[in-house]
Design a protein around this motif. Structure first.
Motif, PDB file in Angstrom:
ATOM      1  N   ARG B  72     -33.755 -61.651  36.589  1.00  0.00           N
ATOM      2  CA  ARG B  72     -34.120 -62.400  37.804  1.00  0.00           C
ATOM      3  C   ARG B  72     -35.160 -63.456  37.534  1.00  0.00           C
ATOM      4  O   ARG B  72     -35.559 -64.194  38.425  1.00  0.00           O
ATOM      5  CB  ARG B  72     -34.730 -61.441  38.834  1.00  0.00           C
ATOM      6  CG  ARG B  72     -33.752 -60.544  39.447  1.00  0.00           C
ATOM      7  CD  ARG B  72     -34.444 -59.546  40.342  1.00  0.00           C
ATOM      8  NE  ARG B  72     -33.433 -58.891  41.110  1.00  0.00           N
ATOM      9  CZ  ARG B  72     -32.913 -59.402  42.205  1.00  0.00           C
ATOM     10  NH1 ARG B  72     -33.351 -60.528  42.677  1.00  0.00           N
ATOM     11  NH2 ARG B  72     -31.949 -58.775  42.833  1.00  0.00           N
ATOM     12  N   GLN B  73     -35.677 -63.470  36.318  1.00  0.00           N
ATOM     13  CA  GLN B  73     -36.829 -64.319  36.041  1.00  0.00           C
ATOM     14  C   GLN B  73     -36.577 -65.112  34.760  1.00  0.00           C
ATOM     15  O   GLN B  73     -37.395 -65.163  33.882  1.00  0.00           O
ATOM     16  CB  GLN B  73     -38.056 -63.412  35.910  1.00  0.00           C
ATOM     17  CG  GLN B  73     -39.364 -64.025  36.326  1.00  0.00           C
ATOM     18  CD  GLN B  73     -39.374 -64.509  37.739  1.00  0.00           C
ATOM     19  OE1 GLN B  73     -38.725 -63.908  38.602  1.00  0.00           O
ATOM     20  NE2 GLN B  73     -40.044 -65.597  38.010  1.00  0.00           N
ATOM     21  N   GLU B  92     -27.344 -61.031  40.539  1.00  0.00           N
ATOM     22  CA  GLU B  92     -28.793 -60.820  40.549  1.00  0.00           C
ATOM     23  C   GLU B  92     -29.516 -61.829  39.671  1.00  0.00           C
ATOM     24  O   GLU B  92     -30.725 -61.977  39.743  1.00  0.00           O
ATOM     25  CB  GLU B  92     -29.121 -59.423  40.047  1.00  0.00           C
ATOM     26  CG  GLU B  92     -28.619 -58.333  40.958  1.00  0.00           C
ATOM     27  CD  GLU B  92     -29.239 -56.997  40.593  1.00  0.00           C
ATOM     28  OE1 GLU B  92     -29.953 -56.925  39.588  1.00  0.00           O
ATOM     29  OE2 GLU B  92     -28.968 -56.038  41.324  1.00  0.00           O
ATOM     30  N   PRO B  95     -34.109 -67.194  38.760  1.00  0.00           N
ATOM     31  CA  PRO B  95     -34.003 -67.744  40.115  1.00  0.00           C
ATOM     32  C   PRO B  95     -33.042 -68.936  40.185  1.00  0.00           C
ATOM     33  O   PRO B  95     -32.809 -69.573  39.162  1.00  0.00           O
ATOM     34  CB  PRO B  95     -35.439 -68.185  40.407  1.00  0.00           C
ATOM     35  CG  PRO B  95     -36.065 -68.388  39.074  1.00  0.00           C
ATOM     36  CD  PRO B  95     -35.400 -67.439  38.131  1.00  0.00           C
ATOM     37  N   PRO B  96     -32.515 -69.218  41.389  1.00  0.00           N
ATOM     38  CA  PRO B  96     -31.511 -70.273  41.549  1.00  0.00           C
ATOM     39  C   PRO B  96     -31.909 -71.637  40.975  1.00  0.00           C
ATOM     40  O   PRO B  96     -31.064 -72.291  40.354  1.00  0.00           O
ATOM     41  CB  PRO B  96     -31.289 -70.339  43.063  1.00  0.00           C
ATOM     42  CG  PRO B  96     -31.660 -68.986  43.550  1.00  0.00           C
ATOM     43  CD  PRO B  96     -32.743 -68.483  42.649  1.00  0.00           C
TER      44      PRO B  96
END
Lengths: 345, 292
Positions: B72-73, B92, B95-96
């Protein structure tokens, strides 16, 4: 406490440090670019006509990834350090940090709300996600600070001690609310929340950068104009008033600038501790307590420290990345201790 | 001599041909998400992987690859420094904004669903097979997987005809002494159901549980999914710290099982059926052992 170095030397030194940090932040990263390519891409970004051959990658890395990140680091570091000076001046206490008036905990509450409620409502559209989070954090910080300020006011006067206690109480209250959100969060949301609390300059983009740049430029231009009043405030509130300072207006301005600046910084990069507390200290140890020097010097020092910390965060575990909040304290605290010990000897 | 030239020409043509078909498919892969990386490896893509995230722990050899951090990071530049042609991950992954940066650098970014059900898995395997050029293997793998889960289902139905479903609690992350209990809607809950266990927890998500209510539920079987709790000694220590836990039926009868926690992350993985077989065996001990 007197100045160890003349202001002019200090500004030249910090200016060079800040430029150096900026260049390193642009030139170094997990992707190793030839120095010449970096230079040419940097010149192209400045609008100079440079041949494009074989420069696509360098231009992309520099323009889309490193430059927004560097600007974010400069703005966040500068505004956090500046708010630290404002708070330490307001409370006339070197232990004060921007968190005291509740802006950090309020922002954390806003962010926790956005992350947990957002995921519970089935998730906000991906395109809006980061904006909603930033906006909630910003509003949370502003809201809680406004409340702390209101609670500190009585009979048209702001009692700093009451404000301090109100800040502590509201920080505790926000903390428990964040705890409740944490309890309600599912596993994945919890991870997001944890990482947000450690702060990161990762994923900086121009779209999210502009609001912060505007706010920090505004704060950085406004607060140094209050240097004389802050110096007078060092003597005590009534003394400052006798010297012709409109103390109530000054307090309001300081709190407002801090809420605005720290709120925007936290909204853009998450919680980054240590900078607001210790950078003003560092500068004061070197340059003395005169706010005319302290304010602008803290901006430069805060920005440099954050960029250097971010460099470590990027490179230490590459291709993975450390949260920057870990690094700022890890670099800054020993340096601070060194200065303390040396100062005593 | 002429023959030689012809042979060389043939060789060159073959090489070029092979080169051409290989160029169409991405050759340098970065994968984020434990189960997904396992599937990439199972489909023969292991040699193409140049980096994985921290949740990709199986097969063992993946741990030697550069780690791109937590899924996620991710860091855009970190991922790009591995010069991948494709980045695969579950929804998951993020980030976008970082994914957008990676995409704009010309890297193919493919997102897969982590929903634990067979239709999702079929779609994911098909997609991976296309990207790896091993569609036939992917279809085969899925058929075998489906068969294994069907067999598993039959096994559970059969076992339940003879024995009552045991009440089970699944505990994770008890680093602070207080275990988290897997509730409804978690992947752990789904896993317990598939193995034929009856999850006694009624809350949603993973929640810390007071030891008292844990004892009140009196589970027949305790399943530990935590690396810190693997091994007899660690469990003995946990029971010592929480005497009430050791008074449960599960602890008295010694029905305490272990589950690899990586199975709970990132959807259905290739090692799942085998773990289900083991769990079911523990849930429904062989008749002859208990018969008089």
């Amino acid at each position: 406490m007197t100045a160890l170095v003349k202001p002019r030397t200090l500004f030249i030194g910090l200016g060079v440090l800040c430029l150096l940090a900026t260049w390193l932040s642009l030139a170094l990263g997990p992707v190793s670019l030839p120095l010449l390519d970096t230079l040419r891409a940097a010149l192209r970004l400045l609008g100079l006509p440079v041949a494009v051959d074989g420069l696509e990658q360098a231009e992309l890395i520099l323009g889309q990834i490193r430059l927004p990140r560097t600007l974010l680091g400069l703005a966040v570091g500068g505004v956090l350090a500046l708010s630290g000076v404002a708070m330490q001046g307001l409370f006339r206490n070197p232990l004060a940090d921007p968190g005291l008036v509740g802006v950090s905990s309020g922002a954390a509450l806003g962010a926790a709300f956005a992350i947990v409620a957002g995921s519970a409502l089935g998730g906000v559209p991906e395109a809006f996600g980061p904006y909603v989070l930033s906006l909630c954090a910003f509003l949370g910080g502003l809201g809680v600070t406004a409340l702390v300020y209101r609670l500190g006011r009585r009979n048209g006067q702001t009692h700093v001690a009451t404000m301090l206690l109100a800040g502590i109480a509201l920080t505790a209250l926000s903390g428990s609310a964040v705890g409740l959100f944490t309890y309600l969060a599912d596993d994945a949301t919890l991870r997001t929340l944890t990482f947000w609390n450690l702060g990161s300059l990762n994923g900086a983009s121009y779209a999210r950068l502009w609001p912060l740049l505007l706010v920090s430029a505004g704060v950085a231009l406004w607060l140094p104009r209050r240097a004389r009043e802050l110096n007078a405030l060092l003597l005590g509130e009534s003394e400052a008033a006798h010297l012709g300072v409109n103390v109530e207006a000054l307090k309001r301005e300081l709190v407002f600038c801090t809420a605005l600046g720290v709120g925007a910084a936290v909204a853009a990069a998450g919680m980054i501790g240590f900078v607001g507390l210790v950078v003003p200290h560092l500068v004061r140890l070197v340059a003395g307590p005169d706010h005319r020097v302290l304010l602008p010097a803290s901006v430069l020092a805060g920005a440099s420290l954050l960029l250097l910390a971010d460099l470590v965060a990027r490179l230490a575990l590459a291709p993975a990345e450390l949260p920057i909040g870990i690094v700022t304290a890890f670099i800054g605290a020993p340096f601070f201790l060194y200065l303390l010990v040396r100062g005593r000897a | 001599m002429r023959l030689n030239i012809r042979a060389v020409a043939l060789c060159v043509a073959l090489l070029v041909n092979q080169g051409a078909s290989a160029v169409d498919l991405p050759q340098r892969w970065v994968s984020a998400g434990g189960a997904l990386s396992e599937w990439v490896s199972a489909l023969g893509g292991e040699s193409k992987l140049v980096g994985v995230d921290t949740t990709s722990q199986h097969p063992e050899s993946l741990r030697a690859l550069p780690s791109i951090g937590y899924q996620r990071q991710l860091s855009a530049e970190g991922v790009l420094s591995l010069r991948p042609q494709i980045l695969v991950g579950t929804e998951e992954m993020g980030p976008p904004p970082v994914l957008a940066q990676i995409r704009s650098a010309g890297v193919q970014v493919e997102l897969f669903s982590a929903t634990p059900d067979l239709p999702t898995l079929r779609g994911n395997l098909q997609h991976l097979g296309q990207l790896l050029g091993t569609e036939a293997e992917a279809a085969q793998l899925f058929d075998r997987y489906q068969k294994q889960l069907t067999q598993q289902h039959t096994r559970v139905v059969e076992a339940q005809r003879k024995q009552k479903a045991p009440g089970v609690l699944l505990l994770v992350g008890s680093s602070g002494g207080k275990p988290l209990v897997a509730g409804k809607g978690t992947s752990a809950d789904w896993l317990l159901q598939q193995a034929g266990g009856h999850n006694l927890a009624t809350h949603g998500g993973y929640k810390s549980f007071s030891v008292e209510s844990l004892a009140g539920l009196n589970p027949d079987v305790l399943v530990f999914a935590d690396r810190a709790l693997s091994g007899e000694e660690a469990r003995a220590a946990l029971f010592r710290e929480n005497p009430i836990l050791s008074s449960t039926r599960a602890a008295r009868d010694g029905r305490v099982m272990e589950l690899d926690p990586t199975l709970l992350v990132g959807g259905l993985g290739p090692r799942l059926p085998q773990s289900l077989v083991e769990l079911t065996a523990g849930f429904y001990p062989v008749e002859s052992a208990t018969a008089p």
